[in-house]
Design a protein around this motif. Structure first.
Motif, PDB file in Angstrom:
ATOM      1  N   GLY A 105       0.822  -1.204   0.000  1.00 41.27           N
ATOM      2  CA  GLY A 105       0.000   0.000   0.000  1.00 41.27           C
ATOM      3  C   GLY A 105       0.858   1.255   0.000  1.00 41.27           C
ATOM      4  N   PHE A 106       0.193   2.402  -0.174  1.00 40.24           N
ATOM      5  CA  PHE A 106       0.869   3.697  -0.163  1.00 40.24           C
ATOM      6  C   PHE A 106       0.632   4.402   1.175  1.00 40.24           C
ATOM      7  CE2 PHE A 106       0.108   3.127  -4.759  1.00 40.24           C
ATOM      8  CZ  PHE A 106       1.380   3.408  -5.263  1.00 40.24           C
ATOM      9  N   SER A 107       1.556   5.274   1.532  1.00 41.45           N
ATOM     10  CA  SER A 107       1.325   6.153   2.672  1.00 41.45           C
ATOM     11  C   SER A 107       0.235   7.152   2.294  1.00 41.45           C
ATOM     12  CB  SER A 107       2.613   6.889   3.053  1.00 41.45           C
ATOM     13  OG  SER A 107       3.051   7.712   1.979  1.00 41.45           O
ATOM     14  N   ALA A 108      -0.314   7.834   3.280  1.00 44.48           N
ATOM     15  CA  ALA A 108      -1.430   8.751   3.036  1.00 44.48           C
ATOM     16  C   ALA A 108      -1.077   9.830   2.020  1.00 44.48           C
ATOM     17  CB  ALA A 108      -1.871   9.388   4.355  1.00 44.48           C
ATOM     18  N   ASP A 109       0.171  10.292   2.035  1.00 47.49           N
ATOM     19  CA  ASP A 109       0.560  11.354   1.104  1.00 47.49           C
ATOM     20  C   ASP A 109       1.174  10.813  -0.185  1.00 47.49           C
ATOM     21  OD1 ASP A 109       3.021  10.457   1.951  1.00 47.49           O
ATOM     22  OD2 ASP A 109       3.681  12.361   2.806  1.00 47.49           O
ATOM     23  N   GLY A 110       1.262   9.485  -0.303  1.00 51.04           N
ATOM     24  CA  GLY A 110       1.771   8.874  -1.521  1.00 51.04           C
ATOM     25  C   GLY A 110       3.275   8.903  -1.681  1.00 51.04           C
ATOM     26  N   SER A 111       3.985   9.405  -0.680  1.00 52.12           N
ATOM     27  CA  SER A 111       5.436   9.539  -0.807  1.00 52.12           C
ATOM     28  C   SER A 111       6.192   8.271  -0.425  1.00 52.12           C
ATOM     29  CB  SER A 111       5.935  10.698   0.065  1.00 52.12           C
ATOM     30  OG  SER A 111       5.763  10.403   1.446  1.00 52.12           O
ATOM     31  N   ARG A 112       5.517   7.338   0.232  1.00 48.87           N
ATOM     32  CA  ARG A 112       6.156   6.100   0.672  1.00 48.87           C
ATOM     33  C   ARG A 112       5.327   4.911   0.205  1.00 48.87           C
ATOM     34  NH1 ARG A 112      11.147   7.187   2.513  1.00 48.87           N
ATOM     35  NH2 ARG A 112      11.109   5.598   4.135  1.00 48.87           N
ATOM     36  N   ILE A 113       6.019   3.811  -0.038  1.00 46.67           N
ATOM     37  CA  ILE A 113       5.355   2.578  -0.462  1.00 46.67           C
ATOM     38  C   ILE A 113       5.663   1.498   0.571  1.00 46.67           C
ATOM     39  CG2 ILE A 113       5.145   0.828  -2.259  1.00 46.67           C
ATOM     40  CD1 ILE A 113       6.164   2.921  -4.257  1.00 46.67           C
ATOM     41  N   TYR A 114       4.626   0.978   1.193  1.00 51.36           N
ATOM     42  CA  TYR A 114       4.813  -0.086   2.178  1.00 51.36           C
ATOM     43  C   TYR A 114       5.050  -1.400   1.438  1.00 51.36           C
ATOM     44  CZ  TYR A 114       3.096   3.426   5.389  1.00 51.36           C
ATOM     45  OH  TYR A 114       2.948   4.587   6.108  1.00 51.36           O
ATOM     46  N   THR A 115       6.141  -2.053   1.803  1.00 52.83           N
ATOM     47  CA  THR A 115       6.626  -3.204   1.048  1.00 52.83           C
ATOM     48  C   THR A 115       6.943  -4.362   1.981  1.00 52.83           C
ATOM     49  OG1 THR A 115       7.620  -1.674  -0.554  1.00 52.83           O
ATOM     50  CG2 THR A 115       8.369  -3.964  -0.610  1.00 52.83           C
ATOM     51  N   LEU A 116       6.427  -5.527   1.643  1.00 52.89           N
ATOM     52  CA  LEU A 116       6.732  -6.758   2.367  1.00 52.89           C
ATOM     53  C   LEU A 116       7.814  -7.491   1.592  1.00 52.89           C
ATOM     54  CD1 LEU A 116       6.305  -9.193   4.286  1.00 52.89           C
ATOM     55  CD2 LEU A 116       4.270  -9.767   2.945  1.00 52.89           C
ATOM     56  N   GLY A 117       8.924  -7.776   2.241  1.00 50.22           N
ATOM     57  CA  GLY A 117       9.993  -8.438   1.504  1.00 50.22           C
ATOM     58  C   GLY A 117      11.097  -8.948   2.395  1.00 50.22           C
ATOM     59  N   GLY A 118      12.058  -9.598   1.769  1.00 51.45           N
ATOM     60  CA  GLY A 118      13.225 -10.107   2.462  1.00 51.45           C
ATOM     61  C   GLY A 118      14.394  -9.150   2.350  1.00 51.45           C
ATOM     62  N   ASN A 119      15.354  -9.305   3.261  1.00 51.12           N
ATOM     63  CA  ASN A 119      16.538  -8.446   3.292  1.00 51.12           C
ATOM     64  C   ASN A 119      16.162  -6.985   3.494  1.00 51.12           C
ATOM     65  OD1 ASN A 119      19.302  -8.160   3.358  1.00 51.12           O
ATOM     66  ND2 ASN A 119      19.580  -8.139   1.146  1.00 51.12           N
ATOM     67  N   GLN A 120      15.122  -6.761   4.286  1.00 47.34           N
ATOM     68  CA  GLN A 120      14.704  -5.415   4.662  1.00 47.34           C
ATOM     69  C   GLN A 120      15.067  -5.233   6.130  1.00 47.34           C
ATOM     70  OE1 GLN A 120      10.992  -5.082   1.469  1.00 47.34           O
ATOM     71  NE2 GLN A 120      10.515  -5.044   3.649  1.00 47.34           N
ATOM     72  N   LEU A 121      16.064  -4.396   6.391  1.00 53.99           N
ATOM     73  CA  LEU A 121      16.661  -4.298   7.724  1.00 53.99           C
ATOM     74  C   LEU A 121      17.144  -5.675   8.166  1.00 53.99           C
ATOM     75  CD1 LEU A 121      14.114  -1.862   9.431  1.00 53.99           C
ATOM     76  CD2 LEU A 121      16.322  -1.307   8.393  1.00 53.99           C
ATOM     77  N   ASP A 122      17.720  -6.406   7.204  1.00 56.83           N
ATOM     78  CA  ASP A 122      18.303  -7.732   7.425  1.00 56.83           C
ATOM     79  C   ASP A 122      17.274  -8.783   7.841  1.00 56.83           C
ATOM     80  OD1 ASP A 122      20.784  -6.618   6.857  1.00 56.83           O
ATOM     81  OD2 ASP A 122      21.238  -6.209   8.962  1.00 56.83           O
ATOM     82  N   ALA A 123      16.016  -8.577   7.457  1.00 54.05           N
ATOM     83  CA  ALA A 123      14.965  -9.505   7.884  1.00 54.05           C
ATOM     84  C   ALA A 123      13.825  -9.519   6.875  1.00 54.05           C
ATOM     85  CB  ALA A 123      14.437  -9.089   9.260  1.00 54.05           C
ATOM     86  N   VAL A 124      12.897 -10.460   7.064  1.00 53.43           N
ATOM     87  CA  VAL A 124      11.618 -10.411   6.350  1.00 53.43           C
ATOM     88  C   VAL A 124      10.725  -9.479   7.157  1.00 53.43           C
ATOM     89  CG1 VAL A 124       9.620 -11.698   5.526  1.00 53.43           C
ATOM     90  CG2 VAL A 124      11.885 -12.770   5.492  1.00 53.43           C
ATOM     91  N   SER A 125      10.293  -8.410   6.529  1.00 54.94           N
ATOM     92  CA  SER A 125       9.539  -7.395   7.265  1.00 54.94           C
ATOM     93  C   SER A 125       8.697  -6.572   6.302  1.00 54.94           C
ATOM     94  CB  SER A 125      10.500  -6.465   8.017  1.00 54.94           C
ATOM     95  OG  SER A 125      11.296  -5.725   7.093  1.00 54.94           O
ATOM     96  N   ILE A 126       7.882  -5.706   6.872  1.00 55.48           N
ATOM     97  CA  ILE A 126       7.164  -4.700   6.092  1.00 55.48           C
ATOM     98  C   ILE A 126       7.838  -3.364   6.371  1.00 55.48           C
ATOM     99  CG2 ILE A 126       4.973  -3.512   5.714  1.00 55.48           C
ATOM    100  CD1 ILE A 126       3.539  -6.064   6.560  1.00 55.48           C
ATOM    101  N   SER A 127       8.357  -2.746   5.326  1.00 55.38           N
ATOM    102  CA  SER A 127       9.084  -1.490   5.466  1.00 55.38           C
ATOM    103  C   SER A 127       8.557  -0.474   4.463  1.00 55.38           C
ATOM    104  CB  SER A 127      10.586  -1.707   5.233  1.00 55.38           C
ATOM    105  OG  SER A 127      11.115  -2.659   6.129  1.00 55.38           O
ATOM    106  N   ALA A 128       8.792   0.794   4.751  1.00 56.47           N
ATOM    107  CA  ALA A 128       8.366   1.876   3.855  1.00 56.47           C
ATOM    108  C   ALA A 128       9.547   2.329   3.009  1.00 56.47           C
ATOM    109  CB  ALA A 128       7.812   3.041   4.663  1.00 56.47           C
ATOM    110  N   TYR A 129       9.329   2.417   1.691  1.00 57.69           N
ATOM    111  CA  TYR A 129      10.362   2.860   0.761  1.00 57.69           C
ATOM    112  C   TYR A 129       9.898   4.122   0.040  1.00 57.69           C
ATOM    113  CZ  TYR A 129      12.902  -1.492   1.437  1.00 57.69           C
ATOM    114  OH  TYR A 129      13.618  -2.525   1.993  1.00 57.69           O
ATOM    115  N   ALA A 130      10.852   4.965  -0.303  1.00 62.03           N
ATOM    116  CA  ALA A 130      10.536   6.218  -0.988  1.00 62.03           C
ATOM    117  C   ALA A 130       9.946   5.932  -2.369  1.00 62.03           C
ATOM    118  CB  ALA A 130      11.786   7.074  -1.117  1.00 62.03           C
ATOM    119  N   ALA A 131       8.806   6.544  -2.657  1.00 60.63           N
ATOM    120  CA  ALA A 131       8.132   6.320  -3.938  1.00 60.63           C
ATOM    121  C   ALA A 131       8.956   6.826  -5.115  1.00 60.63           C
ATOM    122  CB  ALA A 131       6.759   6.985  -3.929  1.00 60.63           C
ATOM    123  N   ASP A 132       9.844   7.790  -4.868  1.00 58.54           N
ATOM    124  CA  ASP A 132      10.640   8.311  -5.984  1.00 58.54           C
ATOM    125  C   ASP A 132      11.777   7.366  -6.379  1.00 58.54           C
ATOM    126  OD1 ASP A 132      12.443   8.699  -3.911  1.00 58.54           O
ATOM    127  OD2 ASP A 132      12.441  10.885  -4.036  1.00 58.54           O
TER     128      ASP A 132
END
Length: 223
Positions: A105-132
């Motif tokens: 999903g997107f953050s409320a302002d659309g600037s971040r993309i919530y992403t479920l994946g591996g090797n995110q902070l050295d783990a499987v996690s949901i993290s926010a990445y910059a949309a740009d």
């Protein structure tokens, strides 16, 4: 076919082990998805995790440890749904470096993309990445002709058979939202739209034997 999101969510919390030891689970991701040469949890493994998840879910995969390889898998979409693949660039836009995960999903302002994946902070996690940093969204299709669910399914039905139906409808370009196993209004409306394309069929939103036969013919024509 297992739900892609369910497979990935069940792995949240798996993480690298600091020091000379390595996560047995991360090494299993590599071995089971065709990367036996990986013998530590320090090798970039976001794409390895995606290959493992998609193979478990019966979806097409990249067979590559490179994150950007996913830009050549499935089809490009501009309006992503939870469960679609998202690819980012790291460093320079034109470099080989990247990151791949599952769009949530997107953050409320659309600037971040919530992403479920591996090797995110050295783990499987949901993290926010910059949309740009986005390179693209991809929608995956089954790696083989899917097994059709057993009828009858209708509004209010729940379970793995509904997940199968939802995934098939999505592969035929009907929007059902997340394949969550809940036969709700989105699934019903998508089925009505599909049924309306068959001459003489009542478009009632119920998955019955006749609808199963029709869907099978559509899948045969696409193969």
């Amino acid at each position: 076919m297992k739900n892609l999101l369910s497979v990935a969510i069940n792995e949240i919390g798996v993480k690298e082990i600091a020091g000379s030891r390595h996560s047995k689970r991360i090494l299993e991701y590599a071995k089971e998805s065709g990367f036996p040469w990986v013998n530590d949890d320090e090798t970039p493994w976001c794409s390895i995790f995606m290959n493992w998840v998609t193979k478990k879910a019966g979806l097409k995969n990249s067979n590559s440890a490179a994150a950007r390889s996913w830009l050549n898998v499935g089809e490009s979409v501009n309006n992503p749904e939870p469960g679609d693949v998202v690819v980012y660039y790291r460093g320079d836009f034109n470099s080989w470096q990247g990151h791949v995960g599952i769009f949530m999903g997107f953050s409320a302002d659309g600037s971040r993309i919530y992403t479920l994946g591996g090797n995110q902070l050295d783990a499987v996690s949901i993290s926010a990445y910059a949309a740009d940093k986005l390179l693209g969204f991809r929608r995956l299709n089954p790696s083989r002709k899917p097994i059709l669910p057993k009828p009858i399914l209708k509004r209010g039905s729940k379970g793995e058979e509904v997940v199968k139906l939802q995934n098939i409808l999505k592969s035929l370009d009907y929007a059902v939202g997340t394949s969550d196993g809940d036969f709700g209004p989105k699934t019903q409306n998508a089925l009505i739209l599909l049924q309306s394309t068959e001459f003489g069929r009542e478009a009632n939103g119920v998955y019955d034997e006749g609808t199963k036969i029709y869907i099978n013919s559509l899948l045969e024509n696409r193969s």
